[in-house]
Design a protein around this motif. Structure first.
Motif, mmCIF file in Angstrom:
data_model
loop_
_atom_site.group_PDB
_atom_site.id
_atom_site.type_symbol
_atom_site.label_atom_id
_atom_site.label_comp_id
_atom_site.label_asym_id
_atom_site.label_seq_id
_atom_site.Cartn_x
_atom_site.Cartn_y
_atom_site.Cartn_z
ATOM 1 N N TYR A 461 0.710 -1.305 -0.277
ATOM 2 C CA TYR A 461 -0.056 0.220 0.030
ATOM 3 C C TYR A 461 0.504 1.539 -0.200
ATOM 4 C CZ TYR A 461 -3.994 3.363 1.497
ATOM 5 O OH TYR A 461 -4.740 4.119 1.559
ATOM 6 N N LYS A 462 1.915 1.341 0.569
ATOM 7 C CA LYS A 462 2.628 2.235 0.858
ATOM 8 C C LYS A 462 3.086 2.727 -0.615
ATOM 9 C CE LYS A 462 3.338 2.154 5.872
ATOM 10 N NZ LYS A 462 4.205 2.122 7.198
ATOM 11 N N ALA A 463 4.088 1.858 -1.163
ATOM 12 C CA ALA A 463 4.864 1.802 -2.317
ATOM 13 C C ALA A 463 3.731 1.865 -3.868
ATOM 14 C CB ALA A 463 5.171 0.102 -2.262
ATOM 15 N N LEU A 464 2.665 2.216 -3.507
ATOM 16 C CA LEU A 464 2.067 2.229 -4.778
ATOM 17 C C LEU A 464 1.812 3.399 -4.248
ATOM 18 C CD1 LEU A 464 0.195 1.273 -7.266
ATOM 19 C CD2 LEU A 464 -1.386 0.408 -5.635
ATOM 20 N N TYR A 465 0.768 4.302 -3.495
ATOM 21 C CA TYR A 465 0.769 5.734 -2.995
ATOM 22 C C TYR A 465 1.220 6.568 -3.481
ATOM 23 C CZ TYR A 465 -0.544 9.711 0.055
ATOM 24 O OH TYR A 465 -0.796 10.851 0.316
ATOM 25 N N ALA A 466 2.611 6.493 -2.968
ATOM 26 C CA ALA A 466 4.435 6.685 -3.220
ATOM 27 C C ALA A 466 4.427 7.079 -4.797
ATOM 28 C CB ALA A 466 5.235 6.174 -2.880
ATOM 29 N N LYS A 467 3.531 6.107 -5.574
ATOM 30 C CA LYS A 467 4.116 5.893 -6.893
ATOM 31 C C LYS A 467 2.843 6.549 -7.750
ATOM 32 C CE LYS A 467 4.368 3.063 -11.200
ATOM 33 N NZ LYS A 467 3.728 1.734 -11.723
ATOM 34 N N ALA A 468 1.804 6.438 -7.301
ATOM 35 C CA ALA A 468 -0.102 7.516 -7.254
ATOM 36 C C ALA A 468 0.467 8.880 -6.920
ATOM 37 C CB ALA A 468 -1.067 7.149 -6.368
#
Length: 531
Positions: A461-468
């Motif tokens: 979740y944290k990794a995808l959030y940073a990308k988003a």
């Protein structure tokens, strides 16, 4: 590795029953924004002929949570009731339709697709209450003071520096790409004030808002008068403004007696009483959500994600809407900080599913039901005890016993954090409705509200959030926002019941006063009083 579609992603999570309507995939907001001398939100209802003069005296049942933590009520961080825009302005404002509008900023845009540098053009000729013109130096000093005093985690998390670009422009440099950064500058605390020393800035009650502060009692109320030099020409219409923090019963009594001609955040069950007193009730589309934080760093039964999901699916949120708000069929929480007001909101396929909950409990070894640790809350809103009663009864009906314990609001935050820092005790938190980047970021960046969420899905979740949030393309960002919601729903790091409906009441003589889903977004420069 090839990219996968959103539907394929949801299938991997076992969430194929989700319906992904075209409306939920609308393009993201444009970066560059510009408004003229009179911003779009300054328009009045068609055919309206506002009158000038009179006094608006309001009661407020929802005080600033920071009231009493400082002796200086002239400081926007400690203003009595969060409705700071009576005295101050920010660079930006979120309107009633959740669109971003310029307040003291005329336009804004990133310098490139890295989204790490943002330029803001300021309004010219804006005067502070002390007769001094607002310039870029004041904005830089104000923002630096807010950062130093930790005025907003949404700003502090990404902020690197702010600097002047001439007399009427400023540049923000961030420590990472952030597509929705401007929304952080619309937060109610981030008022622009005259530049001053670090010891005195923000402390004198001087702003650029429609009213000038005359007197303030940090725990009770304030008095203010019309700002004759307000930058929005011809505004405000009202000559005087007074606000008082009161409880629900005092509010209705004061309204009946004529002491108040408006009351913010009324108890939904008292709406008929206000109407019976010849009042007009206005209800916003949403409001703060009630989030139940489930700390996972202790040996608690909900460390098993199947238990967390079973708890969520055992709560009849529509019963809350029906019983507490007389508003059946409206949106309910989706166990992220996202609100039904957000166009990117992704509902659970079936928010109330007792059969699935029983199946999950059985799989986790609790086919006979279970008892949860006590969960504490303080009644920040007058109807909250009824909300929590519905929650407890709904859980009990489905074999889950829990004590939801009411605590006084004074000192509640300290009590919650007294043990098990930084996650705190099992407790209810309030989550204000905001834009997707802020909403979804709270589970990635806030220890208390993420409740110590970790593991494969938490890390993903944290990794995808940073990308988003670093994605400049609005449609791609929306897809990732919905993927984030699906991840959270598959692991249920917290329980989000849904949002209240902010409601206010006013006398018939008060015109154009509307409840805002972001309670703190209420404005006073477009209200008038008929004689």
């Amino acid at each position: 590795m090839s990219a996968i579609s959103k539907r394929e992603f949801l299938q991997l999570l076992g969430l194929t029953g989700l319906v992904l309507g075209a409306a939920s995939l609308s393009p993201g907001r444009a970066f560059a924004q510009s408004v003229g001398a009179q911003p779009a939100w300054a328009n009045l209802p068609e055919g309206a002929v506002p009158k000038t003069g009179g006094k608006l005296v309001y009661g407020q049942t929802y005080p600033n949570w920071a009231v009493g933590t400082s002796d200086n009520g002239k400081h926007p961080h400690f203003w009595i009731d969060l409705l700071t825009r009576s005295i101050w302005n920010c660079l930006l404002w979120v309107d009633h339709d959740f669109n971003l509008q310029g307040e003291l900023a005329e336009s804004w845009q990133p310098t490139d697709n890295s989204l790490t540098v943002w330029d803001f053009k300021l309004r010219e000729g804006v005067m502070f209450h002390n007769g001094q013109e607002m310039t870029a130096d004041d904005v830089v000093a104000s923002i630096n003071a807010h950062v130093a005093q930790k005025g907003s985690s949404f700003l502090n998390k990404w902020f690197s520096k702010v600097e002047t670009q001439g007399k009427y422009a400023v540049r923000f440099t961030l420590n990472a790409g952030y597509a929705e950064f401007p929304f952080a500058l619309a937060e109610y605390r981030l008022a622009i004030v005259p530049a001053a020393t670090p010891e005195t800035i923000l402390t004198d009650g001087i702003g650029t808002g429609p009213f000038k502060l005359i007197e303030v009692d940090n725990r009770r109320g304030f008095r203010a008068v019309r700002n004759e030099n307000y930058w929005l020409k011809g505004r405000p219409f009202v000559d005087e403004l007074e606000g008082y923090v009161v409880n629900s019963q005092t509010a209705i009594n004061g309204f009946r007696s004529g002491q108040f001609n408006a009351v913010f955040n009324i108890d939904p069950t008292t709406a008929a009483q206000y109407e019976g007193a010849n009042g007009v009730v206005h209800k916003s589309a949403g409001g703060d959500q009630f989030l139940i934080s489930l700390p996972k760093n202790l040996d608690l039964v909900w460390n098993d994600p199947r238990i967390r999901e079973a708890i969520s699916l055992s709560i009849d949120r529509n019963a809350i809407n029906t019983i507490v708000y007389n508003d059946p069929g409206t949106w309910v929480g989706n166990d992220t900080h996202m609100s039904g007001l957000n166009q990117e909101f992704l509902p659970r396929p079936k928010p109330y599913d007792p059969e699935r909950a029983k199946q999950l409990l059985a799989e986790a070894g609790h086919s006979g039901g279970l008892t949860l640790p006590a969960i504490v809350y303080c009644p920040s809103f007058p109807e909250e005890p009824r909300v929590m009663a519905v929650v407890a009864e709904s859980l009990k009906k489905n074999g889950i016993n829990v004590e939801i314990r009411e605590m006084p609001c004074d000192g509640f935050s300290a009590y919650q954090q007294q043990v098990n820092a930084p996650f705190g005790r099992p407790a209810r938190s309030l989550v204000g409705p905001r834009n997707p980047a802020i909403n979804l970021g709270r589970m990635a960046t806030n220890d208390s509200e993420s409740a110590g969420w970790s593991g494969e899905k938490g890390d993903g979740y944290k990794a995808l959030y940073a990308k988003a949030i670093a994605e400049p393309d609005g449609e791609k960002r929306t897809e990732m926002y919905q993927q984030l919601q699906a991840i959270a729903q598959s692991d249920t790091p917290a329980i989000v019941l849904g949002g209240r409906r902010n409601m206010l009441a006013h006398a018939p003589s008060v015109k154009n006063l509307k409840s805002h889903s972001q309670n703190w977004g209420s404005r006073f420069d477009d209200v008038w009083i008929e004689s």
